[in-house]
Design a protein around this motif. Structure first.
Motif, PDB file in Angstrom:
ATOM      1  N   LEU A 178       0.814  -1.207   0.000  1.00  0.00           N
ATOM      2  CA  LEU A 178       0.000   0.000   0.000  1.00  0.00           C
ATOM      3  C   LEU A 178       0.851   1.261   0.000  1.00  0.00           C
ATOM      4  N   TYR A 236      -7.138  -2.670  -4.208  1.00  0.00           N
ATOM      5  CA  TYR A 236      -8.361  -3.268  -3.698  1.00  0.00           C
ATOM      6  C   TYR A 236      -8.053  -4.698  -3.268  1.00  0.00           C
ATOM      7  N   MET A 293      -7.116  -6.756   6.891  1.00  0.00           N
ATOM      8  CA  MET A 293      -7.522  -5.362   6.721  1.00  0.00           C
ATOM      9  C   MET A 293      -8.365  -4.900   7.900  1.00  0.00           C
ATOM     10  N   LEU A 318      -7.332  -1.678   9.869  1.00  0.00           N
ATOM     11  CA  LEU A 318      -8.284  -0.569   9.946  1.00  0.00           C
ATOM     12  C   LEU A 318      -8.592  -0.216  11.391  1.00  0.00           C
ATOM     13  N   VAL A 364      -4.429   1.756   8.090  1.00  0.00           N
ATOM     14  CA  VAL A 364      -4.882   1.914   6.708  1.00  0.00           C
ATOM     15  C   VAL A 364      -6.218   2.645   6.707  1.00  0.00           C
ATOM     16  N   ARG A 365      -6.552   3.221   5.555  1.00  0.00           N
ATOM     17  CA  ARG A 365      -7.858   3.818   5.314  1.00  0.00           C
ATOM     18  C   ARG A 365      -8.405   3.221   4.024  1.00  0.00           C
ATOM     19  N   PHE A 366      -9.658   3.483   3.739  1.00  0.00           N
ATOM     20  CA  PHE A 366     -10.184   2.990   2.468  1.00  0.00           C
ATOM     21  C   PHE A 366     -11.127   4.006   1.847  1.00  0.00           C
ATOM     22  N   TYR A 425     -10.845   0.640  -2.337  1.00  0.00           N
ATOM     23  CA  TYR A 425      -9.388   0.703  -2.370  1.00  0.00           C
ATOM     24  C   TYR A 425      -8.846   1.017  -0.975  1.00  0.00           C
ATOM     25  N   TYR A 426      -7.802   0.297  -0.595  1.00  0.00           N
ATOM     26  CA  TYR A 426      -7.137   0.536   0.686  1.00  0.00           C
ATOM     27  C   TYR A 426      -5.922   1.432   0.469  1.00  0.00           C
ATOM     28  N   HIS A 427      -5.680   2.315   1.440  1.00  0.00           N
ATOM     29  CA  HIS A 427      -4.553   3.239   1.393  1.00  0.00           C
ATOM     30  C   HIS A 427      -3.763   3.120   2.697  1.00  0.00           C
TER      31      HIS A 427
END
Length: 384
Positions: free
Chosen positions: A318, A324, A343, A347, A352-354, A362-364
């Motif tokens: 990431l 995704y 995830m 989270l 991570v954020r999405f 999508y994960y960031h």
């Protein structure tokens, strides 16, 4: 985003969630991050949570579950071998029903074929609607017992004993449902009896939620959701706020698939998005809304996550670019269910954020949180 709130417990689903908790105590033990959060509560906040826990404990004593009933409601589909996503196959229609009455659920299950119920369970348990390695995966509307057995047997991220229990439940799901039904009814009756004791908490929840509704996007809760879960504001269906008891201090968010899942759901037309603050959520909300930085206890939890190779590899991917779930599964050689488990943990610690792009989640990497983590490491080990 259209928002409405209803200050009443969803009795059927609440009963199912409480049964799940009562029969799977080991999986619901306090986590290290939860203990760290509790340590930061003031005396009044701790007393609120202790009072609610006492009510829940009394409910379990009054319910008097037998060993056979506890065995029936045991967790049997976790997302991998870790004791985390505690779910019970016999409860899945009750968990899907949301605001439906129990008679509607009974009628729906009784009129569904065994093959249809097996298909609905697989969608619920494996969450395979969507794309995996670029190919859409769909189960037939009615899946045979032979095919079902093969899918469960090959799902090696589940414990062998869990797979055996699932197959036992689905050897005759209607019979298993008939055994579960009176226990769910008993649980609902116990909940009804305890509503007077819970009413002050529900009244407080309603008063706080009314303020959120009046303030709209300017409320602290909606500002928090806009930042932490932007996907909520991009969905084209209404969201309903409901209080929950089973997770009385947490915040549950149910965002349903953006693709049609009608063939994989028993109740496809009855599920708006749900945002469920626990009935004590607003009493301790300052821990969410006003938290700055990362403390030492949270740092330890985050470092434990980073010490797990799969989670570490996910974060490295990431860092290069958002992905995704199916992309991560393909790149790392993991199943979509295992990616989903990792995830959820990442989270939960805000590593991570999405967001949603072109109908995909999508994960960031959360670079802000990573900077807070490295700053806490510096303060702990390098500052004088």
């Amino acid at each position: 985003m259209e928002v409405r709130y209803e200050p009443k417990l969803v009795m059927l689903r609440e009963a199912a969630m409480l049964l799940r908790m009562f029969c799977n105590k080991e999986a619901f033990q306090e986590s290290e991050s939860e203990r760290a959060r509790m340590a930061r509560l003031n005396t009044q906040q701790q007393e609120v949570l202790q009072s609610l826990q006492a009510i829940v404990d009394n409910m379990e004593r009054v319910l008097e579950l037998s060993p056979d009933e506890r065995a029936l409601f045991r967790a049997d589909y976790e997302q991998n071998n870790e004791k985390v996503a505690c779910e019970c196959s016999v409860l899945f229609p009750f968990m899907q029903a949301y605001s439906l009455d129990i008679d509607t659920v009974i009628e729906t299950v009784e009129h569904a074929s065994e093959g249809k119920l097996r298909t609905c369970f697989l969608y619920d348990a494996l969450d395979l609607v969507g794309e995996q390695s670029g190919n859409k995966i769909d189960f037939p509307p009615e899946i045979s017992m032979e095919a079902f057995l093969r899918i469960i047997a090959e799902n090696t991220q589940w414990l062998g004993e869990n797979r055996c229990h699932i197959l036992s439940v689905f050897a005759d799901y209607h019979q298993s449902f008939a055994k579960a039904l009176p226990v769910v009814r008993r649980m609902m009756s116990v909940l009804e009896d305890y509503l007077p004791a819970l009413q002050p908490y529900l009244d407080s929840w309603e008063a706080q939620m009314r303020l959120v509704a009046e303030q709209g996007g300017k409320s602290r809760l909606m500002e928090y959701l806009a930042e932490a879960v932007p996907l909520v504001f991009k969905c084209n269906y209404p969201f309903e706020f409901r209080p929950v008891l089973a997770y009385y201090s947490g915040l549950q968010i149910s965002i349903h698939s953006m693709r049609s899942r009608e063939q994989g759901e028993l109740f496809p037309k009855t599920r708006p998005g749900l945002i469920c603050p626990g009935i004590a959520f607003f009493d301790i909300s300052n821990l969410i809304f006003e938290q700055q930085g990362i403390d030492e206890a949270e740092m330890i939890v985050a470092l434990k996550l980073l010490s797990e190779r799969s989670k570490y590899d996910i974060l490295k991917k990431l860092k290069r670019a958002p992905c995704y779930g199916a992309q991560l599964a393909q790149k790392l050689g993991l199943s979509p269910a295992t990616i989903s488990h990792h995830m959820n943990a990442l989270l939960n610690q805000q590593l991570v954020r999405f967001d949603v792009q072109e109908n995909r989640v999508y994960y960031h990497l959360d670079t802000r949180r990573m900077r807070e983590l490295t700053e806490q490491l510096r303060r702990t080990f390098l500052d004088d």
